[in-house]
Design an enzyme around this catalytic site. Structure first.
Site, PDB file in Angstrom:
ATOM      1  N   PHE A 139       0.856  -1.193   0.000  1.00 57.11           N
ATOM      2  CA  PHE A 139       0.000   0.000   0.000  1.00 57.11           C
ATOM      3  C   PHE A 139       0.886   1.234   0.000  1.00 57.11           C
ATOM      4  CE2 PHE A 139      -2.503   3.455   1.724  1.00 57.11           C
ATOM      5  CZ  PHE A 139      -3.658   3.344   0.967  1.00 57.11           C
ATOM      6  N   ASP A 225       9.170   2.763   1.773  1.00 58.64           N
ATOM      7  CA  ASP A 225       7.985   3.487   2.228  1.00 58.64           C
ATOM      8  C   ASP A 225       7.845   3.260   3.732  1.00 58.64           C
ATOM      9  OD1 ASP A 225       5.452   4.314   2.968  1.00 58.64           O
ATOM     10  OD2 ASP A 225       4.472   3.599   1.146  1.00 58.64           O
ATOM     11  N   LYS A 254       2.330   9.631   8.532  1.00 64.27           N
ATOM     12  CA  LYS A 254       1.519   9.209   9.686  1.00 64.27           C
ATOM     13  C   LYS A 254       1.995   9.707  11.068  1.00 64.27           C
ATOM     14  CE  LYS A 254      -1.160   5.477   7.756  1.00 64.27           C
ATOM     15  NZ  LYS A 254      -0.778   4.871   6.498  1.00 64.27           N
TER      16      LYS A 254
HETATM   17  C1  LIG Z   1      -1.039   5.134   5.098  1.00 65.91           C
HETATM   18  C2  LIG Z   1       0.035   4.795   4.150  1.00 65.91           C
HETATM   19  C3  LIG Z   1       0.238   5.570   2.989  1.00 65.91           C
HETATM   20  C4  LIG Z   1      -0.653   6.712   2.602  1.00 65.91           C
HETATM   21  O1  LIG Z   1      -0.600   7.760   3.531  1.00 65.91           O
HETATM   22  P1  LIG Z   1      -1.709   8.934   3.450  1.00 65.91           P
HETATM   23  O2  LIG Z   1      -1.234   9.901   4.503  1.00 65.91           O
HETATM   24  O3  LIG Z   1      -3.020   8.317   3.756  1.00 65.91           O
HETATM   25  O4  LIG Z   1      -1.646   9.497   2.092  1.00 65.91           O
HETATM   26  C5  LIG Z   1       1.321   5.241   2.184  1.00 65.91           C
HETATM   27  N1  LIG Z   1       2.124   4.207   2.471  1.00 65.91           N
HETATM   28  C6  LIG Z   1       1.950   3.445   3.576  1.00 65.91           C
HETATM   29  C7  LIG Z   1       2.898   2.321   3.851  1.00 65.91           C
HETATM   30  C8  LIG Z   1       0.886   3.702   4.437  1.00 65.91           C
HETATM   31  O5  LIG Z   1       0.690   2.919   5.506  1.00 65.91           O
END
Ligand SMILES: *Cc1c(COP(=O)(O)O)cnc(C)c1O
Length: 397
Positions: A139, A225, A254
């Site tokens: 994701f 990420d 986050k």
């Molecule tokens: C939540 C998340 C995203 C997206 O972050 P947003 O602030 O919702 O755009 C991207 N990568 C990972 C691994 C995530 O957990």
């Protein structure tokens, strides 16, 4: 005046685009690891706004810093310098493997910046390496590029036409990665160290090390990420540090702002300097309000909270392990305070989550029929003990 749940619900359902399945609770405020709803009910929070509220709610230092900054300067623009932003980025790269930062407002934006940076890096080299390898079940966000980078078609297919340049590889499969990385059109490998939304699925050390070695061998960029795993969540500042590797680019969001939206893309100088003025930008990114919040979070993380998250995470892991029976409850996965409890496919996790809500515990789910535990990093052993007892009862049904 006390907010009325039904009024809140009606106004939301009438006016918000119908993209969320919301629980029938409206929260009004929080304190520590506790959230309060419109009825005055207190809930212990093991979700932290999806791994965001690292310092919990109403943290005095965070509230003071945000309030003081709001009174001085909330927003200006990146057409000028700003003292709070400059302080944050210096603190963010200090002692890390990275030299430069770009600030944005979310995880998706942090990843967009990383994707653009990869493309510009090879553009400057005159190399035709347009493909970024990402993992199945990953994701990376909800924008068109990051939804396409996400290795789950449900997030992207309905929104075609999609950006080109992403190819998916099976997670934790070194042979597939070796084969794909050798393709001369590939420019980067982009991975989570622990797939969060996908089900709290950690990469094996061998896989992450193979990814790094393949990047060095073929001149690819390694993008990690860390939007969910970064900022102390796994018991280290960045989760890649568990693996003994050195990425070229990482992305954060986050937990970094403790609840104030901020995203960050960190890169080595050789990579970051591929950008020139005009290549990328953000109106809100790096605003002093978000930077003031992130400075407090960083200070706390460096002042012992990261180590505390490692210790409490181990405590939570052991407590969750006591529920594993090989029948209903299959395994505990993850690191630090990013843990997943995988349940047998026959058990409806939504029912377990709803039962826990009735007992006033907030837990969220994710892929792979997994309960996800990403509490504020300040969570304590007694709160964990109480939650485990409630969960034991919920699972017994
Ligand atoms: C939540 C998340 C995203 C997206 O972050 P947003 O602030 O919702 O755009 C991207 N990568 C990972 C691994 C995530 O957990």
């Amino acid at each position: 005046m006390k907010a009325d749940f039904f009024a809140v619900k009606a106004a939301t359902d009438d006016n918000y685009m119908p993209v969320f399945n919301r629980k029938q609770i409206a929260f009004t405020h929080g304190e520590g690891c506790t959230l309060f709803d419109t009825e005055g009910e207190a809930y212990t929070d093991f979700a932290a706004g999806i791994a965001v509220n690292s310092l919990g709610y109403n943290d005095p230092q965070l509230v003071a810093a945000i309030s003081a900054q709001a009174a001085k300067l909330t927003h200006m623009s990146n057409l000028f310098y700003n003292d709070t932003q400059s302080a944050l980025i210096a603190e963010l790269v200090e002692g890390t493997d990275f030299d430069k930062v770009f600030l944005s407002n979310s995880g998706a934006e942090a990843n967009e910046c990383a994707i653009k940076l990869v493309r510009k890096y090879f553009y400057n080299k005159g190399a035709c390496r347009p493909v970024i390898l990402t993992a199945l079940n990953s994701f990376h966000g909800r924008t068109l590029a990051t939804a396409t980078a996400t290795g789950q078609t449900k997030y992207s297919h309905p929104f075609a036409p999609l950006p080109e340049g992403f190819r998916y590889v099976k997670y934790n499969d070194i042979a597939v990665l070796q084969e794909q990385a050798a393709d001369p059109t590939v420019g980067a490998i982009m991975l989570e160290t622990i797939q969060g939304e996908g089900g709290v699925i950690p990469a094996t050390p061998e896989y992450m090390q193979a990814a790094e070695q393949l990047c060095r061998k073929y001149g690819l960029l390694l993008v990690i990420d860390e939007v969910q795993t970064g900022a102390g969540r796994t018991g280290k500042m960045f989760s890649y540090q568990h693996y003994g590797i050195k990425p070229d680019i990482i992305t954060l969001a986050k937990g970094l702002g403790g609840g104030v939206p901020i995203g960050a893309t960190l890169a080595s100088a050789s990579c970051a300097n591929a950008f020139v003025p005009g290549d990328h930008g953000s109106t809100f990114g790096g605003n002093p309000l978000a930077c003031a919040a992130a400075r407090v979070v960083l200070q706390r993380l460096k002042g012992g909270l990261t180590e505390q998250a490692a210790v409490t995470g181990e405590y939570l892991r052991n407590a969750l392990s006591s529920l594993v029976d090989g029948e209903k409850v299959l395994s505990v996965n993850g690191k630090g305070l990013m843990l997943g409890l995988r349940l047998h496919a026959d058990i409806d996790i939504i029912k377990v989550i709803d039962k826990m809500l009735k007992s006033c515990y907030i837990i969220i789910g994710c892929g792979n029929n997994t309960l996800r535990f990403v509490p504020p990093l300040i969570i304590s052993a007694p709160l964990i003990d109480n939650m485990i007892e409630a969960l034991r009862l919920a699972l017994a049904d």
